[in-house]
Scaffold this motif. Structure first.
Motif, PDB file in Angstrom:
ATOM      1  N   ARG A   9     -13.936   2.376  -8.323  1.00  0.00           N
ATOM      2  CA  ARG A   9     -12.651   2.001  -7.749  1.00  0.00           C
ATOM      3  C   ARG A   9     -11.920   1.123  -8.752  1.00  0.00           C
ATOM      4  O   ARG A   9     -12.420   0.108  -9.213  1.00  0.00           O
ATOM      5  CB  ARG A   9     -12.855   1.243  -6.443  1.00  0.00           C
ATOM      6  CG  ARG A   9     -11.556   0.943  -5.702  1.00  0.00           C
ATOM      7  CD  ARG A   9     -11.842   0.153  -4.451  1.00  0.00           C
ATOM      8  NE  ARG A   9     -12.588   0.936  -3.476  1.00  0.00           N
ATOM      9  CZ  ARG A   9     -12.025   1.626  -2.500  1.00  0.00           C
ATOM     10  NH1 ARG A   9     -10.719   1.651  -2.362  1.00  0.00           N
ATOM     11  NH2 ARG A   9     -12.766   2.305  -1.639  1.00  0.00           N
ATOM     12  N   SER A  10     -10.735   1.573  -9.138  1.00  0.00           N
ATOM     13  CA  SER A  10      -9.922   0.818 -10.085  1.00  0.00           C
ATOM     14  C   SER A  10      -9.087  -0.201  -9.307  1.00  0.00           C
ATOM     15  O   SER A  10      -8.284   0.164  -8.462  1.00  0.00           O
ATOM     16  CB  SER A  10      -8.994   1.774 -10.852  1.00  0.00           C
ATOM     17  OG  SER A  10      -8.077   1.064 -11.631  1.00  0.00           O
ATOM     18  N   ARG A  11      -9.275  -1.513  -9.596  1.00  0.00           N
ATOM     19  CA  ARG A  11      -8.581  -2.558  -8.840  1.00  0.00           C
ATOM     20  C   ARG A  11      -7.696  -3.367  -9.771  1.00  0.00           C
ATOM     21  O   ARG A  11      -8.110  -4.386 -10.315  1.00  0.00           O
ATOM     22  CB  ARG A  11      -9.588  -3.486  -8.156  1.00  0.00           C
ATOM     23  CG  ARG A  11     -10.427  -2.818  -7.081  1.00  0.00           C
ATOM     24  CD  ARG A  11     -11.291  -3.844  -6.364  1.00  0.00           C
ATOM     25  NE  ARG A  11     -12.098  -3.250  -5.341  1.00  0.00           N
ATOM     26  CZ  ARG A  11     -11.673  -3.003  -4.108  1.00  0.00           C
ATOM     27  NH1 ARG A  11     -10.446  -3.283  -3.774  1.00  0.00           N
ATOM     28  NH2 ARG A  11     -12.480  -2.471  -3.212  1.00  0.00           N
ATOM     29  N   GLN A  12      -6.495  -2.906  -9.988  1.00  0.00           N
ATOM     30  CA  GLN A  12      -5.525  -3.620 -10.809  1.00  0.00           C
ATOM     31  C   GLN A  12      -4.242  -3.758 -10.009  1.00  0.00           C
ATOM     32  O   GLN A  12      -3.546  -2.776  -9.761  1.00  0.00           O
ATOM     33  CB  GLN A  12      -5.281  -2.885 -12.121  1.00  0.00           C
ATOM     34  CG  GLN A  12      -6.542  -2.830 -12.990  1.00  0.00           C
ATOM     35  CD  GLN A  12      -6.295  -2.063 -14.273  1.00  0.00           C
ATOM     36  OE1 GLN A  12      -5.556  -1.103 -14.301  1.00  0.00           O
ATOM     37  NE2 GLN A  12      -6.926  -2.502 -15.341  1.00  0.00           N
ATOM     38  N   PRO A  13      -3.941  -4.961  -9.538  1.00  0.00           N
ATOM     39  CA  PRO A  13      -2.767  -5.132  -8.671  1.00  0.00           C
ATOM     40  C   PRO A  13      -1.488  -4.688  -9.357  1.00  0.00           C
ATOM     41  O   PRO A  13      -1.283  -4.919 -10.541  1.00  0.00           O
ATOM     42  CB  PRO A  13      -2.763  -6.651  -8.397  1.00  0.00           C
ATOM     43  CG  PRO A  13      -3.571  -7.252  -9.507  1.00  0.00           C
ATOM     44  CD  PRO A  13      -4.591  -6.229  -9.872  1.00  0.00           C
ATOM     45  N   GLY A  14      -0.603  -4.030  -8.565  1.00  0.00           N
ATOM     46  CA  GLY A  14       0.677  -3.596  -9.096  1.00  0.00           C
ATOM     47  C   GLY A  14       0.624  -2.320  -9.891  1.00  0.00           C
ATOM     48  O   GLY A  14       1.638  -1.845 -10.380  1.00  0.00           O
ATOM     49  N   ARG A  15      -0.559  -1.748 -10.049  1.00  0.00           N
ATOM     50  CA  ARG A  15      -0.708  -0.528 -10.838  1.00  0.00           C
ATOM     51  C   ARG A  15      -1.280   0.590  -9.976  1.00  0.00           C
ATOM     52  O   ARG A  15      -1.703   0.403  -8.843  1.00  0.00           O
ATOM     53  CB  ARG A  15      -1.619  -0.777 -12.042  1.00  0.00           C
ATOM     54  CG  ARG A  15      -1.014  -1.684 -13.103  1.00  0.00           C
ATOM     55  CD  ARG A  15      -1.813  -1.560 -14.397  1.00  0.00           C
ATOM     56  NE  ARG A  15      -1.107  -2.193 -15.491  1.00  0.00           N
ATOM     57  CZ  ARG A  15      -1.322  -3.448 -15.893  1.00  0.00           C
ATOM     58  NH1 ARG A  15      -2.203  -4.188 -15.274  1.00  0.00           N
ATOM     59  NH2 ARG A  15      -0.646  -3.954 -16.901  1.00  0.00           N
ATOM     60  N   LEU A  16      -1.321   1.775 -10.570  1.00  0.00           N
ATOM     61  CA  LEU A  16      -1.944   2.916  -9.928  1.00  0.00           C
ATOM     62  C   LEU A  16      -3.425   2.609  -9.718  1.00  0.00           C
ATOM     63  O   LEU A  16      -4.124   2.183 -10.643  1.00  0.00           O
ATOM     64  CB  LEU A  16      -1.767   4.151 -10.815  1.00  0.00           C
ATOM     65  CG  LEU A  16      -2.384   5.454 -10.328  1.00  0.00           C
ATOM     66  CD1 LEU A  16      -1.732   5.909  -9.033  1.00  0.00           C
ATOM     67  CD2 LEU A  16      -2.231   6.534 -11.392  1.00  0.00           C
ATOM     68  N   ARG A  17      -3.903   2.824  -8.490  1.00  0.00           N
ATOM     69  CA  ARG A  17      -5.309   2.544  -8.176  1.00  0.00           C
ATOM     70  C   ARG A  17      -5.889   3.725  -7.421  1.00  0.00           C
ATOM     71  O   ARG A  17      -5.256   4.269  -6.496  1.00  0.00           O
ATOM     72  CB  ARG A  17      -5.425   1.256  -7.362  1.00  0.00           C
ATOM     73  CG  ARG A  17      -6.853   0.871  -7.008  1.00  0.00           C
ATOM     74  CD  ARG A  17      -6.931  -0.604  -6.607  1.00  0.00           C
ATOM     75  NE  ARG A  17      -6.102  -0.903  -5.461  1.00  0.00           N
ATOM     76  CZ  ARG A  17      -6.477  -0.751  -4.192  1.00  0.00           C
ATOM     77  NH1 ARG A  17      -7.685  -0.272  -3.913  1.00  0.00           N
ATOM     78  NH2 ARG A  17      -5.673  -1.065  -3.201  1.00  0.00           N
ATOM     79  N   VAL A  18      -7.081   4.133  -7.802  1.00  0.00           N
ATOM     80  CA  VAL A  18      -7.720   5.302  -7.206  1.00  0.00           C
ATOM     81  C   VAL A  18      -9.174   5.009  -6.878  1.00  0.00           C
ATOM     82  O   VAL A  18      -9.779   4.073  -7.403  1.00  0.00           O
ATOM     83  CB  VAL A  18      -7.654   6.526  -8.153  1.00  0.00           C
ATOM     84  CG1 VAL A  18      -6.220   6.883  -8.490  1.00  0.00           C
ATOM     85  CG2 VAL A  18      -8.467   6.269  -9.425  1.00  0.00           C
ATOM     86  N   SER A  19      -9.737   5.833  -5.979  1.00  0.00           N
ATOM     87  CA  SER A  19     -11.177   5.903  -5.755  1.00  0.00           C
ATOM     88  C   SER A  19     -11.649   7.264  -6.242  1.00  0.00           C
ATOM     89  O   SER A  19     -10.935   8.266  -6.088  1.00  0.00           O
ATOM     90  CB  SER A  19     -11.509   5.731  -4.273  1.00  0.00           C
ATOM     91  OG  SER A  19     -11.177   4.434  -3.836  1.00  0.00           O
ATOM     92  N   VAL A  20     -12.853   7.317  -6.802  1.00  0.00           N
ATOM     93  CA  VAL A  20     -13.330   8.568  -7.379  1.00  0.00           C
ATOM     94  C   VAL A  20     -14.778   8.820  -6.975  1.00  0.00           C
ATOM     95  O   VAL A  20     -15.530   7.901  -6.623  1.00  0.00           O
ATOM     96  CB  VAL A  20     -13.238   8.562  -8.926  1.00  0.00           C
ATOM     97  CG1 VAL A  20     -11.802   8.423  -9.372  1.00  0.00           C
ATOM     98  CG2 VAL A  20     -14.083   7.436  -9.513  1.00  0.00           C
ATOM     99  N   GLY A  21     -15.156  10.073  -7.025  1.00  0.00           N
ATOM    100  CA  GLY A  21     -16.535  10.503  -6.834  1.00  0.00           C
ATOM    101  C   GLY A  21     -16.703  11.865  -7.476  1.00  0.00           C
ATOM    102  O   GLY A  21     -15.786  12.687  -7.445  1.00  0.00           O
TER     103      GLY A  21
END
Length: 583
Positions: A9-21
């Motif tokens: 899980r990419s956690r960068q506020p204000g940016r594109l954030r996704v969950s992956v598997g």
């Protein structure tokens, strides 16, 4: 097999954030010829290039197809992030894929199976690139990309497989199969909650959309587990092929203007008005070069390097204008990425910056506008030399998917050695930044009315042909001291009005060849489809008109310019009638 560069899980506020598997299994095959990977880059590249997910599937008839699939994914994820961040996603990805396709096809042609491509370096390929608020899909072969939005699972790709009968089929398109790459592309807007599924045919051929939707229904927390469950379901459903699944869910979309420019805008204060001589941010301000309602230019020296440079600061009245400040920073961003002797170069500081301004090289010379005042009737050879240098500078912009959009004599500098340089990038269109700008603050800006292509006024997008128009108008002005349509072009705000415009011939001059008008007329034609393809072609035509153009000059006036022919004939008839009446 897989290649990954991301946390789940990419956690960068204000940016594109996704969950992956993602999960892959060789199934009942002795070797897994699938290869998959994803990359969620850090900070700057997340804004400029986005998130990449790629999947390749080797074909079972080839013993080297697993090499093709691994090469395709690894090269894509590596080389895509090495392309210019001025390029659009589509341009960057297609150039990388074209190079990979050429390499794979060449390997097959050198192998013992050069005449049996089903046993060569061939694979299917599907990729998903997420940048800002847009999904870019690239697809060739028989894997699939799905999107789950709400309760609707929608296949976004079509299989490139030709079915001969119920039991026989073959791939009609694949990576490495042909020397020329034909790949499907589409761009789709993103919404928070969108879930994308990439799957090879070992999965989607054995699970229908209802089964896939049932598997995805419980994927709220753990996409990795969901990917494994889908593969297990396909195996239980009788899959006899390699199986690979990738899942990616949009958790957050960027807000406002992402990227390096916005961070500088947020962090750096505007400088005060500088009074030379003085010291400012590590520079020695020598003197003010120019001041206007928009900006101040200062001649400065960098004590660290000894370089003489120009600092550009915003005028006091525009220090709260976010769009203008972003444009000012964009000028230096552009200059750092273009390497041409005919384009203004940026000055790259060796220390952190504490104020908002741009810096560039100092050009010891004069603008083309001033040069024209000093040379009111320049020889054709001098004009050709200047035009060719401008064309080379524009080529550097166009190679990076940039359009200058404000080409005019005041934005062209000629230094003491006679080198022409394009300056002032405040109106420049950058494809890569335009698609990153979630709120479209980097809008296409019109240039100066007298030199702007007519399609600007119709609300049509700019193109390389628009730059040809501006260059042709400048060329005409250098030769004649006037504009090809006078002031009428700036007033023609409809296609009908533009097509009624009449080009004014340059007139008879001893050193100008008779075919020159045809070159200039084509270069600044109101219809962009009638112009030269690019500035280089126009510059070449100024020296080499070609046999067709030379032959055209010898056609009768009735064929070359019917309106002028009938105007002259009417005048002669009127004079004849007047003479007869007087006698």
């Amino acid at each position: 097999m897989s290649l990954a560069d991301a946390s789940p899980r990419s956690r960068q506020p204000g940016r594109l954030r996704v969950s992956v598997g993602q999960h892959s299994d060789r199934g009942k095959k002795p070797r897994n010829q699938d290869f998959h990977g994803l990359c969620v880059p850090q900070a700057a590249q997340l804004d400029s290039k986005g998130i990449a997910v790629a999947l390749a599937d080797g074909i079972s008839s080839s013993e080297v197809s697993h090499i093709a699939s691994e090469t395709a994914v690894a090269a894509f994820l590596s080389d895509y992030y090495s392309t210019s961040d001025a390029w659009s996603v589509k341009t960057s990805a297609l150039r990388v894929l074209a190079a990979t396709n050429a390499w794979l096809h060449a390997q097959s042609r050198r192998s013992p199976h050069r005449y049996d491509l089903d046993r060569g370096y061939v694979c299917t390929f599907s990729a998903l690139l997420l940048k800002s608020t847009t999904a870019h899909l690239f697809h060739i072969g028989d894997a699939r990309i799905y999107r789950l939005r709400g309760d609707v699972l929608e296949p976004l790709t079509q299989e490139h497989r030709l079915h001969l009968d119920a039991d026989r089929s073959y791939l009609s398109r694949a990576l490495g199969m042909q020397a020329h790459l034909e790949i499907d592309y589409q761009a789709l807007p993103l919404e928070v909650g969108d879930l994308f599924l990439l799957a090879t045919d070992g999965v989607h051929a054995f699970l229908d959309e209802r089964s896939l939707r049932a598997c995805l229904a419980g994927s709220a927390d753990d996409l990795q587990h969901t990917a494994q469950r889908i593969v297990e379901r396909a195996l239980a459903g009788g899959s006899d092929d390699n199986l690979t699944v990738q899942l990616l869910r949009i958790e957050q979309l960027p807000e406002g203007e992402p990227g390096e420019l916005q961070r500088q805008l947020d962090e750096l204060p505007c400088p005060p008005v500088l009074e030379a001589p003085c010291d400012f941010d590590g520079y020695r301000i020598l003197r003010r070069l120019h001041a206007s309602a928009r900006s101040h230019l200062y001649l400065a020296r960098d004590p660290a390097s000894g370089a003489t440079l120009v600092l550009k600061t915003p005028a006091q009245d525009l220090q709260q204008d976010t769009q203008y400040l972003q444009r000012l920073l964009l000028e230096e961003w552009i200059a750092r990425r273009i390497d041409s002797p005919h384009v203004l170069k940026a000055h790259v500081p060796s220390r952190p910056r504490h104020y908002l301004y741009s810096s560039s090289e100092f050009i010891d010379g004069q603008t083309l506008a001033q040069w024209l005042l000093d040379h009111p009737q320049p020889p054709l050879q001098a004009v050709r030399d200047i035009v060719e240098q401008i064309a080379r500078g524009l080529r550097a912009f166009h190679r990076l998917e940039m359009l200058h959009q404000d080409l005019r004599p005041a934005n062209l500098m000629i230094d003491a050695e006679g080198t022409v340089k394009i300056i002032d990038f405040g109106a420049t269109h950058v494809a890569g930044l335009q698609e990153s700008d979630a709120r479209e603050t980097l809008r296409q800006a019109l240039g100066t009315a007298q030199y702007s292509a007519p399609e600007y006024w119709l609300g049509q997008p700019a193109s390389v042909g628009s730059e040809v128009f501006s260059l042709a108008v400048i060329t005409y002005q250098m030769l004649t001291g006037r504009l090809p349509y006078g002031a009428a072009m700036a007033r023609a705000r409809s296609r009908a009005a533009q097509m009624r415009l009449r080009y004014q011939p340059v007139g008879r001059q001893a050193d100008l060849p008779p075919w020159l008008d045809d070159v200039l007329r084509k270069g600044c034609h109101p219809d962009p489809n009638q112009r030269y393809r690019d500035p280089d072609e126009f510059a070449h035509a100024l020296r080499h008109p070609g046999q067709a153009l030379l032959a055209r000059r010898h056609r009768p006036l009735l064929e070359r310019d019917p309106l002028l022919f009938w105007q002259l004939l009417s005048l002669l008839l009127a004079l004849s009638l007047l003479t007869a009446l007087l006698h």
